[in-house]
Design a protein around this motif. Sequence first.
Motif, PDB file in Angstrom:
ATOM      1  N   LYS A  75       8.947 -60.932 -48.980  1.00 34.84           N
ATOM      2  CA  LYS A  75       8.044 -61.281 -50.080  1.00 34.84           C
ATOM      3  C   LYS A  75       7.274 -60.069 -50.603  1.00 34.84           C
ATOM      4  N   ALA A  76       7.946 -58.998 -50.873  1.00 33.86           N
ATOM      5  CA  ALA A  76       7.263 -57.817 -51.422  1.00 33.86           C
ATOM      6  C   ALA A  76       6.768 -58.110 -52.828  1.00 33.86           C
ATOM      7  N   ALA A  77       5.572 -57.635 -53.130  1.00 36.43           N
ATOM      8  CA  ALA A  77       5.019 -57.841 -54.478  1.00 36.43           C
ATOM      9  C   ALA A  77       5.833 -57.091 -55.521  1.00 36.43           C
ATOM     10  N   PHE A  78       6.337 -55.912 -55.131  1.00 36.59           N
ATOM     11  CA  PHE A  78       7.127 -55.082 -56.045  1.00 36.59           C
ATOM     12  C   PHE A  78       8.354 -54.575 -55.278  1.00 36.59           C
ATOM     13  N   PRO A  79       9.393 -55.387 -55.168  1.00 33.55           N
ATOM     14  CA  PRO A  79      10.528 -55.029 -54.313  1.00 33.55           C
ATOM     15  C   PRO A  79      11.504 -54.024 -54.911  1.00 33.55           C
ATOM     16  N   GLU A  80      11.313 -53.668 -56.177  1.00 30.76           N
ATOM     17  CA  GLU A  80      12.256 -52.776 -56.849  1.00 30.76           C
ATOM     18  C   GLU A  80      11.820 -51.309 -56.764  1.00 30.76           C
ATOM     19  N   HIS A  81      12.744 -50.403 -57.074  1.00 34.14           N
ATOM     20  CA  HIS A  81      12.418 -48.992 -57.211  1.00 34.14           C
ATOM     21  C   HIS A  81      11.614 -48.800 -58.502  1.00 34.14           C
ATOM     22  N   HIS A  82      10.655 -47.907 -58.448  1.00 34.36           N
ATOM     23  CA  HIS A  82       9.867 -47.571 -59.638  1.00 34.36           C
ATOM     24  C   HIS A  82      10.066 -46.096 -59.960  1.00 34.36           C
ATOM     25  N   ASN A  83      10.888 -45.808 -60.964  1.00 30.18           N
ATOM     26  CA  ASN A  83      11.052 -44.425 -61.425  1.00 30.18           C
ATOM     27  C   ASN A  83       9.898 -44.118 -62.375  1.00 30.18           C
ATOM     28  N   VAL A  84       9.083 -43.143 -62.029  1.00 35.42           N
ATOM     29  CA  VAL A  84       7.828 -42.923 -62.756  1.00 35.42           C
ATOM     30  C   VAL A  84       7.834 -41.570 -63.465  1.00 35.42           C
ATOM     31  N   TYR A  85       7.407 -41.598 -64.737  1.00 34.96           N
ATOM     32  CA  TYR A  85       7.363 -40.405 -65.576  1.00 34.96           C
ATOM     33  C   TYR A  85       5.990 -40.293 -66.229  1.00 34.96           C
ATOM     34  N   ILE A  86       5.543 -39.052 -66.461  1.00 38.21           N
ATOM     35  CA  ILE A  86       4.300 -38.798 -67.184  1.00 38.21           C
ATOM     36  C   ILE A  86       4.623 -37.935 -68.398  1.00 38.21           C
ATOM     37  N   ASP A  87       3.937 -38.190 -69.498  1.00 41.20           N
ATOM     38  CA  ASP A  87       4.234 -37.406 -70.697  1.00 41.20           C
ATOM     39  C   ASP A  87       3.944 -35.926 -70.452  1.00 41.20           C
ATOM     40  N   PRO A  88       4.709 -35.024 -71.063  1.00 38.58           N
ATOM     41  CA  PRO A  88       4.621 -33.589 -70.748  1.00 38.58           C
ATOM     42  C   PRO A  88       3.254 -32.974 -71.004  1.00 38.58           C
ATOM     43  N   GLU A  89       2.553 -33.424 -72.022  1.00 40.29           N
ATOM     44  CA  GLU A  89       1.249 -32.826 -72.299  1.00 40.29           C
ATOM     45  C   GLU A  89       0.219 -33.226 -71.246  1.00 40.29           C
ATOM     46  N   SER A  90       0.317 -34.449 -70.778  1.00 40.66           N
ATOM     47  CA  SER A  90      -0.601 -34.889 -69.728  1.00 40.66           C
ATOM     48  C   SER A  90      -0.282 -34.198 -68.409  1.00 40.66           C
ATOM     49  N   TRP A  91       0.983 -33.914 -68.173  1.00 38.90           N
ATOM     50  CA  TRP A  91       1.358 -33.147 -66.983  1.00 38.90           C
ATOM     51  C   TRP A  91       0.755 -31.747 -67.048  1.00 38.90           C
ATOM     52  N   THR A  92       0.838 -31.121 -68.196  1.00 41.14           N
ATOM     53  CA  THR A  92       0.248 -29.786 -68.354  1.00 41.14           C
ATOM     54  C   THR A  92      -1.252 -29.830 -68.076  1.00 41.14           C
ATOM     55  N   HIS A  93      -1.911 -30.845 -68.598  1.00 41.20           N
ATOM     56  CA  HIS A  93      -3.354 -30.986 -68.379  1.00 41.20           C
ATOM     57  C   HIS A  93      -3.648 -31.234 -66.899  1.00 41.20           C
ATOM     58  N   TRP A  94      -2.833 -32.050 -66.254  1.00 37.30           N
ATOM     59  CA  TRP A  94      -3.021 -32.372 -64.844  1.00 37.30           C
ATOM     60  C   TRP A  94      -2.898 -31.126 -63.970  1.00 37.30           C
ATOM     61  N   LYS A  95      -1.875 -30.323 -64.227  1.00 38.53           N
ATOM     62  CA  LYS A  95      -1.679 -29.147 -63.376  1.00 38.53           C
ATOM     63  C   LYS A  95      -2.735 -28.073 -63.632  1.00 38.53           C
ATOM     64  N   GLU A  96      -3.351 -28.100 -64.824  1.00 41.64           N
ATOM     65  CA  GLU A  96      -4.381 -27.107 -65.134  1.00 41.64           C
ATOM     66  C   GLU A  96      -5.773 -27.550 -64.689  1.00 41.64           C
ATOM     67  N   THR A  97      -6.041 -28.858 -64.759  1.00 43.67           N
ATOM     68  CA  THR A  97      -7.408 -29.342 -64.490  1.00 43.67           C
ATOM     69  C   THR A  97      -7.517 -30.289 -63.305  1.00 43.67           C
ATOM     70  N   GLY A  98      -6.402 -30.881 -62.875  1.00 40.05           N
ATOM     71  CA  GLY A  98      -6.463 -31.874 -61.819  1.00 40.05           C
ATOM     72  C   GLY A  98      -7.008 -33.202 -62.295  1.00 40.05           C
ATOM     73  N   GLU A  99      -6.978 -33.427 -63.614  1.00 41.27           N
ATOM     74  CA  GLU A  99      -7.479 -34.673 -64.185  1.00 41.27           C
ATOM     75  C   GLU A  99      -6.465 -35.238 -65.177  1.00 41.27           C
ATOM     76  N   PHE A 100      -6.513 -36.552 -65.361  1.00 38.83           N
ATOM     77  CA  PHE A 100      -5.675 -37.189 -66.372  1.00 38.83           C
ATOM     78  C   PHE A 100      -6.434 -37.180 -67.690  1.00 38.83           C
ATOM     79  N   ARG A 101      -5.827 -36.609 -68.698  1.00 38.00           N
ATOM     80  CA  ARG A 101      -6.488 -36.457 -69.989  1.00 38.00           C
ATOM     81  C   ARG A 101      -6.579 -37.792 -70.719  1.00 38.00           C
ATOM     82  N   ASP A 102      -7.498 -37.871 -71.653  1.00 38.18           N
ATOM     83  CA  ASP A 102      -7.545 -39.003 -72.553  1.00 38.18           C
ATOM     84  C   ASP A 102      -6.292 -38.939 -73.431  1.00 38.18           C
ATOM     85  N   GLY A 103      -5.482 -39.980 -73.401  1.00 39.78           N
ATOM     86  CA  GLY A 103      -4.199 -39.975 -74.105  1.00 39.78           C
ATOM     87  C   GLY A 103      -3.017 -39.936 -73.163  1.00 39.78           C
ATOM     88  N   THR A 104      -3.278 -39.967 -71.852  1.00 39.10           N
ATOM     89  CA  THR A 104      -2.183 -39.980 -70.875  1.00 39.10           C
ATOM     90  C   THR A 104      -1.379 -41.271 -70.969  1.00 39.10           C
TER      91      THR A 104
END
Length: 214
Positions: A75-104
């Motif tokens: 009875k897993a709540a989410f039994p499937e695989h979740h392939n997860v992606y982040i938009d490239p600009e938010s990734w750039t912001h994350w690696k530079e600041t360690g925060e998720f930007r407004d617009g992520t």
Amino acid sequence: MEAHKAFATKKTPSSILTKGLGAAALLSALTLASTSVSAQEYFTIVDGALERPTGYREWVYVGTPVTPNDMNNGKAAFPEHHNVYIDPESWTHWKETGEFRDGTIIIKELVDVGSKAAVSGAGYFQGDFIGLEATIKSKKVNPNEPGNWSYYSFSTPDHSSLTETATAFPAAACNACHAAAAADDFVFTQYYPVLRAGKGTGELAIGGVSSSLK
């Protein structure tokens, strides 16, 4: 953005003052242009509905957690695989600041558990696509929601196809769990080594730069 001021006295030649104001105006214009570029959004909301994003498989892939039924008393709540992606600009912001930007925007592609055996041994291997979900951080869209996050699903009830648009789930349906257990700003970064390693690490975040695995 700070306002740039040109200070002048009675002894300041008008030509110098004009040049100073021109330079300030140019700098302000360049700053504004830079801000506009950095504020790019990878999602569109019309009349409160999020349009299904395209091209997300060419964004930055951050991981694939899975909590299979076999390990959760069937009875897993989410039994499937979740392939997860982040938009490239938010990734750039994350690696530079360690925060998720407004617009992520973070995309979760759902894939069922297919085969449980491979030449390498037993395991949980990806089968068929069964859905698509998204979460966005936006003060404009979610001014009153915790962390300004909202959550969406494009999956049809029978998981056979996707809808063109999606409306946000009620915040209480998702945010309570995220607020209680997520490591960073309502995001479960603890389950994504790419996000953990990339948090505010700049060039190291791109991979292969350091010999350390820590």
